[in-house]
Scaffold this motif. Structure first.
Motif, PDB file in Angstrom:
ATOM      1  N   VAL A  68       0.844  -1.187   0.000  1.00  0.00           N
ATOM      2  CA  VAL A  68       0.000   0.000   0.000  1.00  0.00           C
ATOM      3  C   VAL A  68       0.892   1.255   0.000  1.00  0.00           C
ATOM      4  O   VAL A  68       0.648   2.209  -0.739  1.00  0.00           O
ATOM      5  CB  VAL A  68      -0.925  -0.009   1.241  1.00  0.00           C
ATOM      6  N   LEU A  69       1.949   1.211   0.808  1.00  0.00           N
ATOM      7  CA  LEU A  69       2.882   2.340   0.862  1.00  0.00           C
ATOM      8  C   LEU A  69       3.595   2.530  -0.473  1.00  0.00           C
ATOM      9  O   LEU A  69       3.785   3.649  -0.941  1.00  0.00           O
ATOM     10  CB  LEU A  69       3.893   2.121   1.993  1.00  0.00           C
ATOM     11  N   LYS A  70       3.980   1.426  -1.090  1.00  0.00           N
ATOM     12  CA  LYS A  70       4.629   1.498  -2.406  1.00  0.00           C
ATOM     13  C   LYS A  70       3.721   2.218  -3.408  1.00  0.00           C
ATOM     14  O   LYS A  70       4.165   3.071  -4.167  1.00  0.00           O
ATOM     15  CB  LYS A  70       4.951   0.098  -2.938  1.00  0.00           C
ATOM     16  N   MET A  71       2.437   1.873  -3.374  1.00  0.00           N
ATOM     17  CA  MET A  71       1.528   2.481  -4.338  1.00  0.00           C
ATOM     18  C   MET A  71       1.347   3.969  -4.071  1.00  0.00           C
ATOM     19  O   MET A  71       1.242   4.768  -5.001  1.00  0.00           O
ATOM     20  CB  MET A  71       0.193   1.755  -4.309  1.00  0.00           C
ATOM     21  N   ALA A  72       1.331   4.335  -2.788  1.00  0.00           N
ATOM     22  CA  ALA A  72       1.225   5.757  -2.449  1.00  0.00           C
ATOM     23  C   ALA A  72       2.472   6.502  -2.923  1.00  0.00           C
ATOM     24  O   ALA A  72       2.378   7.597  -3.478  1.00  0.00           O
ATOM     25  CB  ALA A  72       1.027   5.923  -0.944  1.00  0.00           C
ATOM     26  N   LEU A  73       3.647   5.893  -2.735  1.00  0.00           N
ATOM     27  CA  LEU A  73       4.899   6.517  -3.185  1.00  0.00           C
ATOM     28  C   LEU A  73       4.926   6.644  -4.709  1.00  0.00           C
ATOM     29  O   LEU A  73       5.334   7.673  -5.246  1.00  0.00           O
ATOM     30  CB  LEU A  73       6.097   5.689  -2.708  1.00  0.00           C
ATOM     31  N   ASP A  74       4.471   5.592  -5.395  1.00  0.00           N
ATOM     32  CA  ASP A  74       4.399   5.638  -6.859  1.00  0.00           C
ATOM     33  C   ASP A  74       3.535   6.809  -7.319  1.00  0.00           C
ATOM     34  O   ASP A  74       3.875   7.531  -8.240  1.00  0.00           O
ATOM     35  CB  ASP A  74       3.787   4.332  -7.406  1.00  0.00           C
ATOM     36  N   VAL A 109       2.650   9.554  -5.634  1.00  0.00           N
ATOM     37  CA  VAL A 109       3.255  10.844  -5.300  1.00  0.00           C
ATOM     38  C   VAL A 109       4.352  11.193  -6.304  1.00  0.00           C
ATOM     39  O   VAL A 109       4.429  12.319  -6.806  1.00  0.00           O
ATOM     40  CB  VAL A 109       3.817  10.818  -3.859  1.00  0.00           C
ATOM     41  N   ALA A 110       5.210  10.217  -6.627  1.00  0.00           N
ATOM     42  CA  ALA A 110       6.301  10.458  -7.574  1.00  0.00           C
ATOM     43  C   ALA A 110       5.741  10.849  -8.944  1.00  0.00           C
ATOM     44  O   ALA A 110       6.246  11.758  -9.598  1.00  0.00           O
ATOM     45  CB  ALA A 110       7.169   9.209  -7.690  1.00  0.00           C
ATOM     46  N   LYS A 111       4.659  10.173  -9.320  1.00  0.00           N
ATOM     47  CA  LYS A 111       4.030  10.473 -10.607  1.00  0.00           C
ATOM     48  C   LYS A 111       3.465  11.894 -10.611  1.00  0.00           C
ATOM     49  O   LYS A 111       3.644  12.648 -11.567  1.00  0.00           O
ATOM     50  CB  LYS A 111       2.913   9.457 -10.867  1.00  0.00           C
ATOM     51  N   ASP A 112       2.790  12.256  -9.515  1.00  0.00           N
ATOM     52  CA  ASP A 112       2.231  13.610  -9.398  1.00  0.00           C
ATOM     53  C   ASP A 112       3.330  14.664  -9.486  1.00  0.00           C
ATOM     54  O   ASP A 112       3.132  15.752 -10.008  1.00  0.00           O
ATOM     55  CB  ASP A 112       1.485  13.774  -8.064  1.00  0.00           C
ATOM     56  N   LEU A 113       4.492  14.351  -8.911  1.00  0.00           N
ATOM     57  CA  LEU A 113       5.608  15.303  -8.904  1.00  0.00           C
ATOM     58  C   LEU A 113       6.424  15.225 -10.194  1.00  0.00           C
ATOM     59  O   LEU A 113       7.340  16.012 -10.395  1.00  0.00           O
ATOM     60  CB  LEU A 113       6.534  15.031  -7.704  1.00  0.00           C
ATOM     61  N   GLY A 114       6.090  14.263 -11.038  1.00  0.00           N
ATOM     62  CA  GLY A 114       6.815  14.116 -12.295  1.00  0.00           C
ATOM     63  C   GLY A 114       8.232  13.602 -12.123  1.00  0.00           C
ATOM     64  O   GLY A 114       9.130  13.979 -12.868  1.00  0.00           O
ATOM     65  N   ILE A 115       8.432  12.744 -11.134  1.00  0.00           N
ATOM     66  CA  ILE A 115       9.780  12.234 -10.864  1.00  0.00           C
ATOM     67  C   ILE A 115       9.844  10.733 -11.132  1.00  0.00           C
ATOM     68  O   ILE A 115       8.949   9.978 -10.724  1.00  0.00           O
ATOM     69  CB  ILE A 115      10.163  12.528  -9.400  1.00  0.00           C
ATOM     70  N   LYS A 171      -1.774  10.499   1.286  1.00  0.00           N
ATOM     71  CA  LYS A 171      -0.927  11.028   0.222  1.00  0.00           C
ATOM     72  C   LYS A 171      -0.183  12.289   0.649  1.00  0.00           C
ATOM     73  O   LYS A 171       0.954  12.498   0.261  1.00  0.00           O
ATOM     74  CB  LYS A 171      -1.772  11.341  -1.021  1.00  0.00           C
ATOM     75  N   ASN A 172      -0.832  13.132   1.467  1.00  0.00           N
ATOM     76  CA  ASN A 172      -0.164  14.363   1.888  1.00  0.00           C
ATOM     77  C   ASN A 172       1.060  14.066   2.736  1.00  0.00           C
ATOM     78  O   ASN A 172       2.118  14.668   2.559  1.00  0.00           O
ATOM     79  CB  ASN A 172      -1.133  15.254   2.666  1.00  0.00           C
ATOM     80  N   GLU A 173       0.906  13.124   3.662  1.00  0.00           N
ATOM     81  CA  GLU A 173       2.038  12.783   4.524  1.00  0.00           C
ATOM     82  C   GLU A 173       3.156  12.130   3.703  1.00  0.00           C
ATOM     83  O   GLU A 173       4.329  12.468   3.854  1.00  0.00           O
ATOM     84  CB  GLU A 173       1.601  11.832   5.652  1.00  0.00           C
ATOM     85  N   VAL A 174       2.792  11.209   2.828  1.00  0.00           N
ATOM     86  CA  VAL A 174       3.795  10.521   2.004  1.00  0.00           C
ATOM     87  C   VAL A 174       4.535  11.534   1.129  1.00  0.00           C
ATOM     88  O   VAL A 174       5.750  11.514   1.011  1.00  0.00           O
ATOM     89  CB  VAL A 174       3.129   9.422   1.139  1.00  0.00           C
ATOM     90  N   LYS A 175       3.771  12.470   0.573  1.00  0.00           N
ATOM     91  CA  LYS A 175       4.365  13.495  -0.292  1.00  0.00           C
ATOM     92  C   LYS A 175       5.348  14.362   0.502  1.00  0.00           C
ATOM     93  O   LYS A 175       6.455  14.649   0.043  1.00  0.00           O
ATOM     94  CB  LYS A 175       3.260  14.366  -0.886  1.00  0.00           C
ATOM     95  N   GLU A 176       4.925  14.765   1.703  1.00  0.00           N
ATOM     96  CA  GLU A 176       5.767  15.603   2.555  1.00  0.00           C
ATOM     97  C   GLU A 176       7.107  14.924   2.841  1.00  0.00           C
ATOM     98  O   GLU A 176       8.169  15.531   2.737  1.00  0.00           O
ATOM     99  CB  GLU A 176       5.030  15.819   3.873  1.00  0.00           C
ATOM    100  N   GLN A 177       7.051  13.635   3.199  1.00  0.00           N
ATOM    101  CA  GLN A 177       8.275  12.905   3.533  1.00  0.00           C
ATOM    102  C   GLN A 177       9.145  12.693   2.292  1.00  0.00           C
ATOM    103  O   GLN A 177      10.366  12.790   2.355  1.00  0.00           O
ATOM    104  CB  GLN A 177       7.941  11.552   4.174  1.00  0.00           C
ATOM    105  N   PHE A 178       8.500  12.420   1.178  1.00  0.00           N
ATOM    106  CA  PHE A 178       9.232  12.214  -0.065  1.00  0.00           C
ATOM    107  C   PHE A 178       9.929  13.510  -0.490  1.00  0.00           C
ATOM    108  O   PHE A 178      11.078  13.500  -0.936  1.00  0.00           O
ATOM    109  CB  PHE A 178       8.281  11.714  -1.162  1.00  0.00           C
TER     110      PHE A 178
END
Lengths: 94, 146
Positions: free
Chosen positions: A16-22, A24-30, A77-84
């Motif tokens: 689940v965490l992997k998917m959230a990270l995926d 977030v990375a996609k949203d940030l274009g990374i 997603k907000n927390e994951v994004k913040e940490q990323f």
């Protein structure tokens, strides 16, 4: 860039965490390669950064040389994004 | 991927409630359809509750959503899931929860495709809000589309 999503058993929550990270990375274009795994495998796996639950941070930190970031709510997603973004900021400093 | 959520969710195992309850009661209500169909046994329900008592509320994956689970294979006869949405907050060791999803797996991998689809749905804000608002028909529709 390779990051690991880590949980106790590597079966449920870490995916689940992997998917959230995926996401977030996609949203940030990374472009980032995210893998999910259990704690003991993570200790022996090299990655640029590690994301895991707050309880597991210190144990993981003792075994790996790259930074470990705590996530309290794996699907927030907000927390994951913040940490990323914290991790991304360290790259800019270098 | 071959496994579809509509194979696993149906009229019976998606439950909508609107009452004050403890998280233990919520877990029991959510588990009821799976117990009736013999997909899990009481052992699994007890193990899910023990998981919270021993490890804390880490299964609350985002505000209002808890993915209840315990060790694969123990008290599980068939990979299965169920869903309880309560229109009032339920306190899970300090965290407010309205959506209780029970995940029962027989081994370490057979449930992964389902979990992946569920995560995709819940990470979409529109879908998440629809589920949180607890209209059964709309929830079933989202689950059937995936």
């Amino acid at each position: 860039m390779k990051v690991l999503a880590v949980c106790g058993f590597g079966v449920g929550s870490s995916m689940v965490l992997k998917m959230a990270l995926d996401k977030v990375a996609k949203d940030l274009g990374i472009k980032v390669e995210v893998e999910n795994t259990d704690l003991s495998t993570a200790k022996a796996t090299e990655a640029d950064a590690y994301f895991t639950s707050a309880e597991l941070v210190s144990e993981l930190e003792n075994s790996v040389k790259n930074p470990v970031y705590p996530i309290h709510k794996f699907m927030d997603k907000n927390e994951v994004k913040e940490q990323f973004e914290k991790y991304l900021a360290t790259l800019k400093e270098e | 991927m071959d496994n579809k959520l509509y194979e696993i969710f149906n009229e019976k195992n998606v439950i909508i409630e609107n009452k004050d309850m403890t998280w233990q009661e919520a877990v029991k209500i959510a588990s009821e359809p799976l117990l009736k169909e013999g997909k899990i046994t009481d052992v699994y329900v007890e193990n899910m509750m023990k998981n919270v008592e021993v490890n804390g509320p880490y299964m609350v994956l985002t505000d209002y959503f808890a993915l209840m689970h315990a060790k694969a294979g123990e008290g599980v006869n068939e990979v299965s899931m169920s869903l309880l949405v309560n229109n009032k907050n339920i306190d899970l060791e300090g965290k407010p929860v309205r959506i209780f999803m029970v995940l029962a797996s027989v081994d370490k991998s057979s449930h992964l495709e389902y979990l992946q689809k569920i995560s995709e749905i819940l990470l979409d804000e529109d879908n998440f809000n629809t589920i949180l608002h607890g209209e059964k028909e709309k929830i079933l529709q989202i689950l059937k589309n995936n």
